[in-house]
Design a protein around this motif. Structure first.
Motif, PDB file in Angstrom:
ATOM      1  N   LYS A 195      23.054  10.084  30.709  1.00 30.31           N
ATOM      2  CA  LYS A 195      23.109  10.212  29.460  1.00 30.31           C
ATOM      3  C   LYS A 195      23.520   8.611  28.528  1.00 30.31           C
ATOM      4  O   LYS A 195      24.478   8.310  29.011  1.00 30.31           O
ATOM      5  CB  LYS A 195      24.479  11.154  28.984  1.00 30.31           C
ATOM      6  CG  LYS A 195      23.518  13.156  29.130  1.00 30.31           C
ATOM      7  CD  LYS A 195      25.282  13.824  28.810  1.00 30.31           C
ATOM      8  CE  LYS A 195      24.281  15.185  29.559  1.00 30.31           C
ATOM      9  NZ  LYS A 195      25.222  15.783  28.833  1.00 30.31           N
TER      10      LYS A 195
ATOM     11  N   LYS B 213      25.188   8.166  18.713  1.00 32.86           N
ATOM     12  CA  LYS B 213      25.060   8.888  18.571  1.00 32.86           C
ATOM     13  C   LYS B 213      25.016  11.226  18.239  1.00 32.86           C
ATOM     14  O   LYS B 213      25.084  12.125  17.583  1.00 32.86           O
ATOM     15  CB  LYS B 213      23.913   9.845  20.304  1.00 32.86           C
ATOM     16  CG  LYS B 213      22.866   8.656  20.373  1.00 32.86           C
ATOM     17  CD  LYS B 213      22.124   8.695  21.736  1.00 32.86           C
ATOM     18  CE  LYS B 213      21.346   7.998  21.692  1.00 32.86           C
ATOM     19  NZ  LYS B 213      20.082   8.335  21.473  1.00 32.86           N
TER      20      LYS B 213
ATOM     21  N   ARG C 136      26.682   6.562  23.251  1.00 32.88           N
ATOM     22  CA  ARG C 136      27.231   7.571  22.625  1.00 32.88           C
ATOM     23  C   ARG C 136      27.504   8.003  21.113  1.00 32.88           C
ATOM     24  O   ARG C 136      27.782   9.382  21.015  1.00 32.88           O
ATOM     25  CB  ARG C 136      27.666   8.186  23.714  1.00 32.88           C
ATOM     26  CG  ARG C 136      28.432  10.302  24.148  1.00 32.88           C
ATOM     27  CD  ARG C 136      29.406  10.131  25.418  1.00 32.88           C
ATOM     28  NE  ARG C 136      31.028  10.043  24.545  1.00 32.88           N
ATOM     29  CZ  ARG C 136      31.311   9.753  23.391  1.00 32.88           C
ATOM     30  NH1 ARG C 136      31.086  11.045  22.842  1.00 32.88           N
ATOM     31  NH2 ARG C 136      32.387  10.100  23.381  1.00 32.88           N
TER      32      ARG C 136
ATOM     33  N   GLY D  58      25.680  10.928  14.107  1.00 32.84           N
ATOM     34  CA  GLY D  58      24.156  11.875  13.684  1.00 32.84           C
ATOM     35  C   GLY D  58      24.034  13.127  14.368  1.00 32.84           C
ATOM     36  O   GLY D  58      23.628  13.673  13.183  1.00 32.84           O
ATOM     37  N   TYR D  59      24.332  13.830  15.202  1.00 28.96           N
ATOM     38  CA  TYR D  59      24.052  14.671  15.313  1.00 28.96           C
ATOM     39  C   TYR D  59      25.214  15.778  13.900  1.00 28.96           C
ATOM     40  O   TYR D  59      24.992  17.341  14.407  1.00 28.96           O
ATOM     41  CB  TYR D  59      24.484  15.126  16.673  1.00 28.96           C
ATOM     42  CG  TYR D  59      23.594  14.675  17.811  1.00 28.96           C
ATOM     43  CD1 TYR D  59      22.352  14.664  17.375  1.00 28.96           C
ATOM     44  CD2 TYR D  59      23.716  14.218  19.102  1.00 28.96           C
ATOM     45  CE1 TYR D  59      21.261  13.993  18.753  1.00 28.96           C
ATOM     46  CE2 TYR D  59      23.462  14.164  20.227  1.00 28.96           C
ATOM     47  CZ  TYR D  59      21.499  13.734  19.686  1.00 28.96           C
ATOM     48  OH  TYR D  59      21.196  13.267  21.016  1.00 28.96           O
TER      49      TYR D  59
END
Length: 136
Positions: free
Chosen positions: A10, A19, A16, A22-23
């Motif tokens: 990961k 990302k 991290r 973004g999620y």
């Protein structure tokens, strides 16, 4: 990637965080697009902000009043997530599915009650008659 890291590992650090952001943004957009309650509560949040700017209450009270509306949206997001998972599992009626949806709905209801009490109490404190009048 370094020589000792696996491609399936990961992401860490700033990657991290990027990302995850973004999620989260995708989740907010999906909730707004698919959930009427979220859209209504965003309108409520905007209206609350306008009212709070107009009232010019002390900062801590304004933040508290704004915060309970944000809390309603947070609880609604969680309720929507529960409903999506339950609907994904299956369309057939099941006691536990119904209970999960009802409990999620109850959480939204309780957060709305809390928001109402905080708003009413704060407005009463600033603009209402005192609960106990002094006759001295």
């Amino acid at each position: 990637m370094g020589a000792n890291t696996s491609p399936s590992e990961k992401p860490r650090g700033i990657i991290r965080i990027i990302k995850a952001t973004g999620y989260s943004w995708a989740g907010l957009k999906a909730a707004y697009h698919h959930e009427a309650a979220i859209r209504q509560e965003v309108v409520l949040l905007a209206a609350a902000l306008v009212v709070l700017l107009w009232l010019q209450l002390p900062l801590t009270e304004s933040l508290m009043m704004f915060g309970v509306i944000v809390l309603v949206i947070i609880v609604e997001l969680l309720n929507s997530a529960i409903e999506a998972v339950v609907d994904r599992v299956g369309e057939e009626r099941h006691e536990l599915s119904g209970r999960a949806k009802d409990i999620g709905s109850a959480a939204v209801f309780v957060s709305l009650l809390l928001a109402g009490v905080v708003w009413l109490a704060t407005l009463w404190h600033h603009f209402g008659m005192p609960l106990i009048q002094s006759y001295t």
